[in-house]
Design a protein around this motif. Sequence first.
Motif, PDB file in Angstrom:
ATOM      1  N   ALA A  26       0.831  -1.206   0.000  1.00  0.00           N
ATOM      2  CA  ALA A  26       0.000   0.000   0.000  1.00  0.00           C
ATOM      3  C   ALA A  26       0.867   1.259   0.000  1.00  0.00           C
ATOM      4  CB  ALA A  26      -0.927  -0.006   1.215  1.00  0.00           C
ATOM      5  N   ASP A  27       1.970   1.240   0.756  1.00  0.00           N
ATOM      6  CA  ASP A  27       2.886   2.385   0.770  1.00  0.00           C
ATOM      7  C   ASP A  27       3.495   2.612  -0.605  1.00  0.00           C
ATOM      8  OD1 ASP A  27       2.469   2.796   3.495  1.00  0.00           O
ATOM      9  OD2 ASP A  27       4.136   1.500   4.074  1.00  0.00           O
ATOM     10  N   LEU A  54      -0.898  -1.899 -10.993  1.00  0.00           N
ATOM     11  CA  LEU A  54      -0.541  -3.271 -11.356  1.00  0.00           C
ATOM     12  C   LEU A  54       0.964  -3.383 -11.593  1.00  0.00           C
ATOM     13  CD1 LEU A  54      -1.328  -6.161 -12.081  1.00  0.00           C
ATOM     14  CD2 LEU A  54      -1.737  -5.383 -14.422  1.00  0.00           C
ATOM     15  N   SER A  55       1.556  -2.382 -12.217  1.00  0.00           N
ATOM     16  CA  SER A  55       3.003  -2.410 -12.458  1.00  0.00           C
ATOM     17  C   SER A  55       3.775  -2.420 -11.143  1.00  0.00           C
ATOM     18  CB  SER A  55       3.424  -1.200 -13.303  1.00  0.00           C
ATOM     19  OG  SER A  55       2.836  -1.238 -14.586  1.00  0.00           O
ATOM     20  N   VAL A  56       3.311  -1.624 -10.169  1.00  0.00           N
ATOM     21  CA  VAL A  56       3.963  -1.596  -8.857  1.00  0.00           C
ATOM     22  C   VAL A  56       3.796  -2.946  -8.165  1.00  0.00           C
ATOM     23  CG1 VAL A  56       3.939  -0.539  -6.567  1.00  0.00           C
ATOM     24  CG2 VAL A  56       3.739   0.897  -8.601  1.00  0.00           C
ATOM     25  N   GLN A  57       2.586  -3.485  -8.213  1.00  0.00           N
ATOM     26  CA  GLN A  57       2.350  -4.804  -7.613  1.00  0.00           C
ATOM     27  C   GLN A  57       3.256  -5.856  -8.244  1.00  0.00           C
ATOM     28  OE1 GLN A  57      -2.002  -4.826  -8.299  1.00  0.00           O
ATOM     29  NE2 GLN A  57      -2.208  -5.316  -6.139  1.00  0.00           N
ATOM     30  N   THR A  58       3.351  -5.828  -9.569  1.00  0.00           N
ATOM     31  CA  THR A  58       4.169  -6.812 -10.274  1.00  0.00           C
ATOM     32  C   THR A  58       5.638  -6.673  -9.894  1.00  0.00           C
ATOM     33  OG1 THR A  58       2.609  -6.819 -12.131  1.00  0.00           O
ATOM     34  CG2 THR A  58       4.817  -7.668 -12.545  1.00  0.00           C
ATOM     35  N   ALA A  59       6.129  -5.431  -9.886  1.00  0.00           N
ATOM     36  CA  ALA A  59       7.533  -5.204  -9.531  1.00  0.00           C
ATOM     37  C   ALA A  59       7.810  -5.604  -8.083  1.00  0.00           C
ATOM     38  CB  ALA A  59       7.888  -3.739  -9.750  1.00  0.00           C
ATOM     39  N   TYR A  60       6.872  -5.290  -7.200  1.00  0.00           N
ATOM     40  CA  TYR A  60       7.003  -5.640  -5.780  1.00  0.00           C
ATOM     41  C   TYR A  60       7.061  -7.154  -5.599  1.00  0.00           C
ATOM     42  CZ  TYR A  60       5.047  -6.518  -1.065  1.00  0.00           C
ATOM     43  OH  TYR A  60       4.794  -6.980   0.200  1.00  0.00           O
ATOM     44  N   LEU A  61       6.134  -7.867  -6.220  1.00  0.00           N
ATOM     45  CA  LEU A  61       6.086  -9.327  -6.075  1.00  0.00           C
ATOM     46  C   LEU A  61       7.274  -9.992  -6.769  1.00  0.00           C
ATOM     47  CD1 LEU A  61       2.249  -9.878  -6.609  1.00  0.00           C
ATOM     48  CD2 LEU A  61       3.512  -9.977  -4.449  1.00  0.00           C
ATOM     49  N   ALA A  76       8.140  -4.949   3.051  1.00  0.00           N
ATOM     50  CA  ALA A  76       7.433  -5.833   3.974  1.00  0.00           C
ATOM     51  C   ALA A  76       6.917  -7.032   3.184  1.00  0.00           C
ATOM     52  CB  ALA A  76       6.285  -5.090   4.645  1.00  0.00           C
ATOM     53  N   LYS A  77       7.134  -8.219   3.687  1.00  0.00           N
ATOM     54  CA  LYS A  77       6.748  -9.422   2.961  1.00  0.00           C
ATOM     55  C   LYS A  77       5.322  -9.846   3.308  1.00  0.00           C
ATOM     56  CE  LYS A  77      11.440 -11.250   2.584  1.00  0.00           C
ATOM     57  NZ  LYS A  77      12.323 -12.420   2.833  1.00  0.00           N
ATOM     58  N   PRO A  78       4.575 -10.319   2.317  1.00  0.00           N
ATOM     59  CA  PRO A  78       3.215 -10.800   2.586  1.00  0.00           C
ATOM     60  C   PRO A  78       3.233 -12.136   3.315  1.00  0.00           C
ATOM     61  CG  PRO A  78       3.795 -11.231   0.314  1.00  0.00           C
ATOM     62  CD  PRO A  78       4.935 -10.437   0.899  1.00  0.00           C
ATOM     63  N   GLU A  79       2.154 -12.432   4.005  1.00  0.00           N
ATOM     64  CA  GLU A  79       2.056 -13.696   4.722  1.00  0.00           C
ATOM     65  C   GLU A  79       1.714 -14.838   3.751  1.00  0.00           C
ATOM     66  OE1 GLU A  79      -0.791 -13.279   7.803  1.00  0.00           O
ATOM     67  OE2 GLU A  79       0.264 -11.651   8.823  1.00  0.00           O
ATOM     68  N   HIS A  80       2.276 -15.996   4.042  1.00  0.00           N
ATOM     69  CA  HIS A  80       2.003 -17.171   3.206  1.00  0.00           C
ATOM     70  C   HIS A  80       0.803 -17.916   3.783  1.00  0.00           C
ATOM     71  CE1 HIS A  80       5.900 -17.570   0.764  1.00  0.00           C
ATOM     72  NE2 HIS A  80       5.945 -16.398   1.365  1.00  0.00           N
ATOM     73  N   GLN A 129      12.421 -24.004  -5.385  1.00  0.00           N
ATOM     74  CA  GLN A 129      12.183 -22.896  -6.303  1.00  0.00           C
ATOM     75  C   GLN A 129      10.768 -22.916  -6.857  1.00  0.00           C
ATOM     76  OE1 GLN A 129      14.048 -20.207  -6.996  1.00  0.00           O
ATOM     77  NE2 GLN A 129      12.285 -19.532  -8.199  1.00  0.00           N
ATOM     78  N   ASN A 130      10.250 -24.093  -7.148  1.00  0.00           N
ATOM     79  CA  ASN A 130       8.895 -24.190  -7.692  1.00  0.00           C
ATOM     80  C   ASN A 130       7.846 -23.706  -6.698  1.00  0.00           C
ATOM     81  OD1 ASN A 130       9.798 -25.195 -10.124  1.00  0.00           O
ATOM     82  ND2 ASN A 130       9.537 -27.344  -9.528  1.00  0.00           N
ATOM     83  N   LYS A 131       8.074 -23.956  -5.416  1.00  0.00           N
ATOM     84  CA  LYS A 131       7.127 -23.479  -4.415  1.00  0.00           C
ATOM     85  C   LYS A 131       7.118 -21.955  -4.374  1.00  0.00           C
ATOM     86  CE  LYS A 131       5.955 -23.518   0.479  1.00  0.00           C
ATOM     87  NZ  LYS A 131       6.337 -23.925   1.849  1.00  0.00           N
ATOM     88  N   ILE A 132       8.313 -21.361  -4.430  1.00  0.00           N
ATOM     89  CA  ILE A 132       8.396 -19.892  -4.439  1.00  0.00           C
ATOM     90  C   ILE A 132       7.712 -19.331  -5.681  1.00  0.00           C
ATOM     91  CG2 ILE A 132       9.993 -17.945  -4.598  1.00  0.00           C
ATOM     92  CD1 ILE A 132      12.011 -19.664  -3.029  1.00  0.00           C
ATOM     93  N   THR A 133       8.038 -19.907  -6.826  1.00  0.00           N
ATOM     94  CA  THR A 133       7.436 -19.446  -8.082  1.00  0.00           C
ATOM     95  C   THR A 133       5.925 -19.593  -8.057  1.00  0.00           C
ATOM     96  OG1 THR A 133       9.437 -20.059  -9.296  1.00  0.00           O
ATOM     97  CG2 THR A 133       7.427 -19.745 -10.578  1.00  0.00           C
ATOM     98  N   ALA A 134       5.452 -20.720  -7.532  1.00  0.00           N
ATOM     99  CA  ALA A 134       4.012 -20.972  -7.500  1.00  0.00           C
ATOM    100  C   ALA A 134       3.298 -20.006  -6.572  1.00  0.00           C
ATOM    101  CB  ALA A 134       3.753 -22.411  -7.064  1.00  0.00           C
ATOM    102  N   PHE A 135       3.894 -19.713  -5.422  1.00  0.00           N
ATOM    103  CA  PHE A 135       3.261 -18.799  -4.471  1.00  0.00           C
ATOM    104  C   PHE A 135       3.101 -17.404  -5.072  1.00  0.00           C
ATOM    105  CE2 PHE A 135       3.787 -15.529  -1.160  1.00  0.00           C
ATOM    106  CZ  PHE A 135       2.645 -15.769  -0.419  1.00  0.00           C
ATOM    107  N   TYR A 136       4.180 -16.885  -5.633  1.00  0.00           N
ATOM    108  CA  TYR A 136       4.103 -15.534  -6.192  1.00  0.00           C
ATOM    109  C   TYR A 136       3.330 -15.510  -7.507  1.00  0.00           C
ATOM    110  CZ  TYR A 136       7.071 -13.745  -2.541  1.00  0.00           C
ATOM    111  OH  TYR A 136       7.545 -13.362  -1.316  1.00  0.00           O
TER     112      TYR A 136
END
Length: 444
Positions: free
Chosen positions: A47-48, A152-159, A242-246, A421-428
Amino acid sequence: MKKYVLLLAACCMALPGAALDPLGAYNTRPPEGCIDKDVTQEELDLADLIQVSICTNPSLSAQYMGVKASEAAVGASRSQYLPSVTLTGTGNITGERLEHQDYVQGEPYQGKAEASWLLFDFGGRGARIDATKAYFKAADFTYNAELQKLVLSVQTAYLNLLAAQESWTSAKASLATYNQSYNEAKKRYKLGMVSLSDKLQAQTQYEQASLTVVQAANQINQYKGALAVLLNLSPDTEVKLAKPEHDKKFLQLENDDIKSLMATALQDRPEIKSSQSQAQAQKANVYTAKTNALPTISAVASVAYNDNWKHSNPYATDNAAGLRLSWPLFTGFSNTYNIQQASYQYKQAQRNTDALKRQVENEVWSSYQNYKTAVRSYEISQTILASAEENHRVAFRYYEVGKGDILNLLSAVAQLADARQNKITAFYSVLLNKANLYRSIGKY
């Protein structure tokens, strides 16, 4: 380097100076609530980052200026309801010489004020104003669309940046696992329990894992620069995220009904609203073109003053007032073709809106399917990771006691690295597809 994002950041998007607005045209306001944080020191959540980008992104600011220009056009169109006054003045030196007479020089000057006021034009003036308002609405909705694209661009870059950071951590964990296998192979080689081939194969995999760590670090730097530029910062700016919760709630949709999502998109997408406003403007232009072939009635008045001093009658005044009727009886059929052109442009705008609606529905459908697939992939990736961890534990233990070979061990390590790596890729991927889905329905 820009460090602070203050409330004054919004001023870069405000009107230059104190804009004169006697006809009340300016209503759109620049973004508000810009945060007061040191973006290089304080931790920022999504959000920031979005708020910072909205307040500082130069491309969005340029789009906002286009909205203000459209508002100014609305103000200019409203002036058609007011009279116009024109003041002209001339001054010159004249001279003449007649046969058998002396040269005569005059220095005449004159001034004239003319006023006109359109009284009646069969609604053409109102239609022109309606068209201008519709164009303004289209520009405003286009600005909203650009705003959503920026979000959306900020969200994409952040993630992407968070995913790259976690991938780097995963790569280091895999490097440690390969190092463990390499050390075990070296130990067993020294004891003469395995051949040199075991040691070399383990070493090769370890060096390749080191290369993966280097490549992951480069990916982090690339995404850091992409995010910083969206915030109107230098690419080398360090931003703490700040990282999102899994958790499942973070991954779930507020509304999981595809038909409802498509209906929301048709109602809320600013691109559709902009296209509809363009069609309304073209409809008003059709009426304007028709009224251009009809008469207009205006009130006119003028006052003139002529001064030709050095003569016996040094000055004269001339006053006039009345009504003016203007009727274009024949214009070479230009009015006829103008009406036809406006009519076709209106129909074209309607067809464009219909086509855009189908396109938006397809975007929602595709984004929804991608999201559902990503969710299922993430669920499977967790199971695969648990299996890969157990497989590696068993393979390493077998190799350690001499019951397994190096190929099985290295295969288990590679499978574990891929599973991490696949778990990380899948989550994001779930989060990215969720963001794309919300953008496709006109929300963020």
